[in-house]
Each structure stands twice: as structure tokens, then as C-alpha cells.
Write a protein that holds these residues in place. Sequence first.
Motif, PDB file in Angstrom:
ATOM      1  N   GLY A  80     -10.151   4.416 109.036  1.00 15.90           N
ATOM      2  CA  GLY A  80      -9.934   5.039 107.726  1.00 15.90           C
ATOM      3  C   GLY A  80      -9.504   4.067 106.643  1.00 15.90           C
ATOM      4  N   TRP A  81      -9.553   2.777 106.945  1.00 18.54           N
ATOM      5  CA  TRP A  81      -9.113   1.802 105.938  1.00 18.54           C
ATOM      6  C   TRP A  81     -10.174   1.639 104.846  1.00 18.54           C
ATOM      7  N   GLY A  82      -9.681   1.279 103.647  1.00 20.02           N
ATOM      8  CA  GLY A  82     -10.568   0.841 102.582  1.00 20.02           C
ATOM      9  C   GLY A  82     -10.649  -0.682 102.624  1.00 20.02           C
ATOM     10  N   PHE A  83     -11.258  -1.259 101.589  1.00 22.17           N
ATOM     11  CA  PHE A  83     -11.477  -2.711 101.600  1.00 22.17           C
ATOM     12  C   PHE A  83     -11.137  -3.332 100.249  1.00 22.17           C
ATOM     13  N   ASP A  84     -10.563  -4.532 100.319  1.00 21.40           N
ATOM     14  CA  ASP A  84     -10.336  -5.350  99.129  1.00 21.40           C
ATOM     15  C   ASP A  84     -11.433  -6.404  99.136  1.00 21.40           C
ATOM     16  N   ILE A  85     -12.252  -6.401  98.085  1.00 19.82           N
ATOM     17  CA  ILE A  85     -13.390  -7.329  98.038  1.00 19.82           C
ATOM     18  C   ILE A  85     -13.270  -8.242  96.818  1.00 19.82           C
ATOM     19  N   VAL A  86     -13.979  -9.375  96.872  1.00 15.04           N
ATOM     20  CA  VAL A  86     -13.920 -10.301  95.734  1.00 15.04           C
ATOM     21  C   VAL A  86     -15.296 -10.839  95.333  1.00 15.04           C
ATOM     22  N   SER A  87     -16.355 -10.280  95.867  1.00 14.22           N
ATOM     23  CA  SER A  87     -17.679 -10.787  95.499  1.00 14.22           C
ATOM     24  C   SER A  87     -18.734  -9.738  95.814  1.00 14.22           C
ATOM     25  N   LEU A  88     -19.922 -10.006  95.291  1.00 13.39           N
ATOM     26  CA  LEU A  88     -21.071  -9.137  95.579  1.00 13.39           C
ATOM     27  C   LEU A  88     -21.374  -9.138  97.072  1.00 13.39           C
ATOM     28  N   GLY A  89     -21.218 -10.312  97.675  1.00 16.20           N
ATOM     29  CA  GLY A  89     -21.487 -10.435  99.109  1.00 16.20           C
ATOM     30  C   GLY A  89     -20.527  -9.566  99.923  1.00 16.20           C
ATOM     31  N   GLU A  90     -19.251  -9.600  99.545  1.00 15.75           N
ATOM     32  CA  GLU A  90     -18.287  -8.763 100.281  1.00 15.75           C
ATOM     33  C   GLU A  90     -18.562  -7.280 100.026  1.00 15.75           C
ATOM     34  N   LEU A  91     -18.986  -6.954  98.797  1.00 12.22           N
ATOM     35  CA  LEU A  91     -19.338  -5.551  98.508  1.00 12.22           C
ATOM     36  C   LEU A  91     -20.506  -5.125  99.402  1.00 12.22           C
ATOM     37  N   ALA A  92     -21.523  -5.969  99.465  1.00 10.95           N
ATOM     38  CA  ALA A  92     -22.703  -5.635 100.275  1.00 10.95           C
ATOM     39  C   ALA A  92     -22.320  -5.472 101.744  1.00 10.95           C
ATOM     40  N   ARG A  93     -21.445  -6.319 102.230  1.00 13.07           N
ATOM     41  CA  ARG A  93     -21.008  -6.224 103.634  1.00 13.07           C
ATOM     42  C   ARG A  93     -20.344  -4.872 103.919  1.00 13.07           C
ATOM     43  N   VAL A  94     -19.407  -4.479 103.055  1.00  6.81           N
ATOM     44  CA  VAL A  94     -18.675  -3.237 103.363  1.00  6.81           C
ATOM     45  C   VAL A  94     -19.574  -2.010 103.179  1.00  6.81           C
ATOM     46  N   LEU A  95     -20.512  -2.093 102.216  1.00  8.07           N
ATOM     47  CA  LEU A  95     -21.444  -0.963 102.081  1.00  8.07           C
ATOM     48  C   LEU A  95     -22.356  -0.904 103.304  1.00  8.07           C
ATOM     49  N   GLN A  96     -22.703  -2.064 103.804  1.00 11.96           N
ATOM     50  CA  GLN A  96     -23.575  -2.163 104.985  1.00 11.96           C
ATOM     51  C   GLN A  96     -22.977  -1.445 106.202  1.00 11.96           C
ATOM     52  N   ILE A  97     -21.643  -1.489 106.323  1.00 12.67           N
ATOM     53  CA  ILE A  97     -21.048  -0.822 107.493  1.00 12.67           C
ATOM     54  C   ILE A  97     -20.627   0.612 107.158  1.00 12.67           C
ATOM     55  N   GLY A  98     -21.054   1.099 106.008  1.00 15.32           N
ATOM     56  CA  GLY A  98     -20.823   2.509 105.689  1.00 15.32           C
ATOM     57  C   GLY A  98     -19.467   2.812 105.099  1.00 15.32           C
ATOM     58  N   ALA A  99     -18.848   1.806 104.442  1.00 13.01           N
ATOM     59  CA  ALA A  99     -17.537   2.055 103.816  1.00 13.01           C
ATOM     60  C   ALA A  99     -17.688   3.054 102.666  1.00 13.01           C
ATOM     61  N   ASP A 100     -16.633   3.824 102.459  1.00 11.86           N
ATOM     62  CA  ASP A 100     -16.613   4.762 101.332  1.00 11.86           C
ATOM     63  C   ASP A 100     -16.340   3.944 100.065  1.00 11.86           C
ATOM     64  N   PRO A 101     -17.289   3.913  99.116  1.00 10.62           N
ATOM     65  CA  PRO A 101     -17.078   3.077  97.917  1.00 10.62           C
ATOM     66  C   PRO A 101     -15.781   3.410  97.196  1.00 10.62           C
ATOM     67  N   LYS A 102     -15.362   4.662  97.274  1.00 11.37           N
ATOM     68  CA  LYS A 102     -14.134   5.067  96.567  1.00 11.37           C
ATOM     69  C   LYS A 102     -12.900   4.371  97.141  1.00 11.37           C
ATOM     70  N   LYS A 103     -13.027   3.880  98.385  1.00  2.53           N
ATOM     71  CA  LYS A 103     -11.875   3.197  98.997  1.00  2.53           C
ATOM     72  C   LYS A 103     -11.950   1.680  98.826  1.00  2.53           C
ATOM     73  N   ILE A 104     -12.790   1.225  97.895  1.00  2.14           N
ATOM     74  CA  ILE A 104     -12.906  -0.228  97.683  1.00  2.14           C
ATOM     75  C   ILE A 104     -12.120  -0.629  96.432  1.00  2.14           C
ATOM     76  N   VAL A 105     -11.350  -1.707  96.576  1.00  2.00           N
ATOM     77  CA  VAL A 105     -10.679  -2.329  95.427  1.00  2.00           C
ATOM     78  C   VAL A 105     -11.408  -3.639  95.169  1.00  2.00           C
ATOM     79  N   PHE A 106     -11.895  -3.810  93.943  1.00  2.00           N
ATOM     80  CA  PHE A 106     -12.639  -5.033  93.606  1.00  2.00           C
ATOM     81  C   PHE A 106     -11.678  -5.986  92.892  1.00  2.00           C
ATOM     82  N   SER A 107     -11.231  -7.026  93.606  1.00  2.00           N
ATOM     83  CA  SER A 107     -10.309  -8.021  93.039  1.00  2.00           C
ATOM     84  C   SER A 107     -11.079  -9.288  92.644  1.00  2.00           C
ATOM     85  N   GLY A 108     -10.356 -10.255  92.104  1.00  4.51           N
ATOM     86  CA  GLY A 108     -10.976 -11.560  91.800  1.00  4.51           C
ATOM     87  C   GLY A 108     -10.966 -11.861  90.317  1.00  4.51           C
TER      88      GLY A 108
END
Length: 424
Positions: A80-108
Motif C-alpha cells: 500500500g505504499w506510495g512512491f517518491d520519484i525524481v525523474s520521468l524514468g522513476e515515474l515510468a517505473r512505478v507506473l509500470q508496476i501498477g502504482a496508484d498515481p495519486k500516491k506519487i510525490v514528484f520531488s526534485g
Amino acid sequence: MGSLPSAHFSYRASSLYCEEVALCDLASQYGTPLYVYSRQTIEEAAQKYETAFCSIAHKLCYAVKANSNLAILKILQKRGWGFDIVSLGELARVLQIGADPKKIVFSGVGKTEEEIRVALSAGVGVFNIESEPEFERLAKIAAQMHCRPRVYFRVNPDVDAHTHPYISTGLKTNKFGVDFYSAFGLLKRAAVCESVELAGIDCHIGSQLTSFEPYFDACDRLLDLLKKLRAAGIELKDIDFGGGVGVCYRDETVEPIENLVLGLKSRLTQSGFDHLRIVMEPGRSIVAAAGLLLCSVQYVKTTPVKHFLITDAGMNDLIRPALYAAWMPVLPIRQSDCPEVLFDVVGPVCESSDWLARDRVLPAQAGELLAVTMAGAYGMSMASRYNSRRLPAEVLVSGKTSQLIRSRDSLEDLWTNEIVPADI
Ligand code: LLP
């Protein structure tokens, strides 16, 4: 040498195991250098955060940069964890494994227009803004795209995290966050901006923090700002303290995570900000102890002044010692009676900075296997192909099962994106 990184690593009949699997068997099956992870160690580290927060409104976002392997991300997503991402690549990775976009924090600090557009289209939950021009860029693009992203502002609280200067981020001389004195004005602007929803405030003061005092100092600074905002009629919903909780590489002691969570919570309550949801973005403390880099000693080289163990893993596989002079534990895979000698453990890369450990007493000889432990965080995720060395394979162990979660690069992978123009 170093002690065992978690209860899921043990010597059985003088042979080092990860959970129920002998590491020498993994070396024969998959070759070396090889990253090996204990799933149970990851699950337990995540559980510690969940338990500490169990009665407190919170959001936990794993910092993908610590270890971005899809299988590891999936373990955290399933909890049930969300993800802290810092790049397009990290965004693509978490979407690839089916992460809920609403649980993503985009830092950087350096989000490009492209990254902002893609993240807005994906419906990323929060943008962590680090400067005025970034705020202006995001607001403009959001208006064009007719969306209203939730934003936090990362404030630089100017506190000393007492960690390595390269991974200290909360000092006013660091590039990170909006400087403390400009933050109020910028937050007031954001509060009335129609194309963003001001949802929270954030800080991340550094990594490998072994004392929680700097977090509490940062919290007090953020509370000063929150009080000023309240006086101006602005209330926020979330407060994000970033990542940074340290681990024991050598002899560091780190307090239980509950002490951090309760300390932060009581500060918020005492100041009348009990309603704020606490967000954290741990990376290292989730995966560091779970991973080790398995390598094999190619040569024992003795000079008049030194003994070297030259292994098949180098700074390209694990750069922390070369980059930060980090002390990483090294353990022999087979406990033996061979005489213990003071060694520098070095790699094959053509740099004198290519070392994994210095001045270690090890009972090793050529042909032996070694494990650089505590390498689950910022190990593989910082690996490179320098010297045209192939990126290592990664294996996940769970009980008696081991599964390949990344195959070793092929030789062709080394030049797959390169082009030799026909007229050369
Ligand atoms: N959130 C933000 C905004 C970050 O910049 C970081 C790490 C984290 C969370 C996660 O921090 P952690 O819990 O992992 O400490 N390569 C260095 C560490 C760099 C950390 C960068 N930011 C190392 O190997 O020590």
C-alpha cells in the motif's frame, strides 16, 4: 569485517546464507558480481514504519532512487505504499508496476517541461516544488492543460543534518528547497493561484541521519512558517519530512523509528497542528540492509606495502566507497581457517578510487567469494557501465526461493543505443 546486516542473513556450517539460500549456490547459478536481496528484510523494514504510524494520519512514499528494481517497487506497492520519484524514468517505473498515481510525490529541483506534462497527464498526486521559477512553470503548464495539481513546497530550513556533506540537503548553502525567508511569500502566492492546490509543506534535510534532533529542529522551523500562514488565513493538509533515516553500516546507532514519529507528532500537537497528515519518503532504511553485492576474488596481490584483494566487482557496481569514502561491511561467504590478513578490497576498474573497502582483516584467498553487505540502497541504483562493464544481475530471495529480478547485461546491451554513421 562487519556484522550480519539482519536476522535473515546467517552463517550455517560456515557458509553465508540469505534467508534459506546459500550465497555460494547463487554465485554458481547466476555468476558474480551479483546483487542479492532478502525480501523478508525489506518487508520488516517497511513494517517498522507502518507500526510507528499505526494510529497517526500518514502517507508513506518509498524513495525510488534508493533501489528502483521493479520487483522491489512491487513489494512496497503491494503493502500500500506510495512512491517518491525524481525523474520521468522513476515515474515510468512505478507506473509500470501498477502504482496508484495519486500516491506519487514528484520531488526534485530540476523538473523539465516534459516531466511536468507527463506527470500531470498521469495524474501524479503531489508535486514537491523547490523554487519560484518551478512554481511558475508548473502553474503555467497546469493552466494550459486545464488541471489543478496538488503541490507541496519544499522549504530549506537551514539545519545541519550532521551527515556527509554530499548527502546533506537542508543547509541554506545547498541547492535544495525554497529558502526559508522567501517561503512565506511564495506560499501566499500559491494559496491564491487558481491552477494549483496548495496542500502541504515539505523538507528533506539529508540522508543517513543517525540522530533525530535535526528532524525536530526542521519541524520547529516549519511550524514557525505554518503559524505565519495560519495568521494569514492559510491552512495546509500535509507535512512531509522527506526521507533520511540512517542505518548501521559500521557502529552507528539509530533510534527506533517510533521515536521520530512520536517526536514529530507531539511537536505538531503542541503547536496546534494536530490535524496535519505526516508524509515520509524513506529509501535507505527500507532497502539498505536487505541487499548485498556478491563478488569473487580474482587475485591476491601483495606489494611491499600492501595486500590487495582484487575482486570482479568495482566502483561501477557499487560507487558509495569511491564517492563518499563510505565504509561498507565486507564478509567472507565461507568462514575458513586461512590466515587473516589486512587487505584493501579493490575492483578491476582503472581508477585508484576503485575500492570497496580499506584495511579490512579478512580470511580470504583467490577464488573465494565475498559479500559487501548493507548494499541494498544506492548500490545497483547508482551502478554504471564505466569501463564497458556490464551491469550486474539481481536476485531476490524469499525463504527457500531465489528469483532473478534483473538479468546481467549482455555485451550487446553495452552499445545498444550507439550508432556508427555510415560515412565514418
Ligand atoms: N526524499 C528526497 C527528496 C530525497 O532527496 C531523498 C534522498 C529521499 C527522500 C530518501 O532519502 P533516504 O531515506 O534514502 O536517506 N546516494 C547517497 C544518498 C543520496 C540521497 C538522496 N536523496 C548515498 O549512497 O548515501
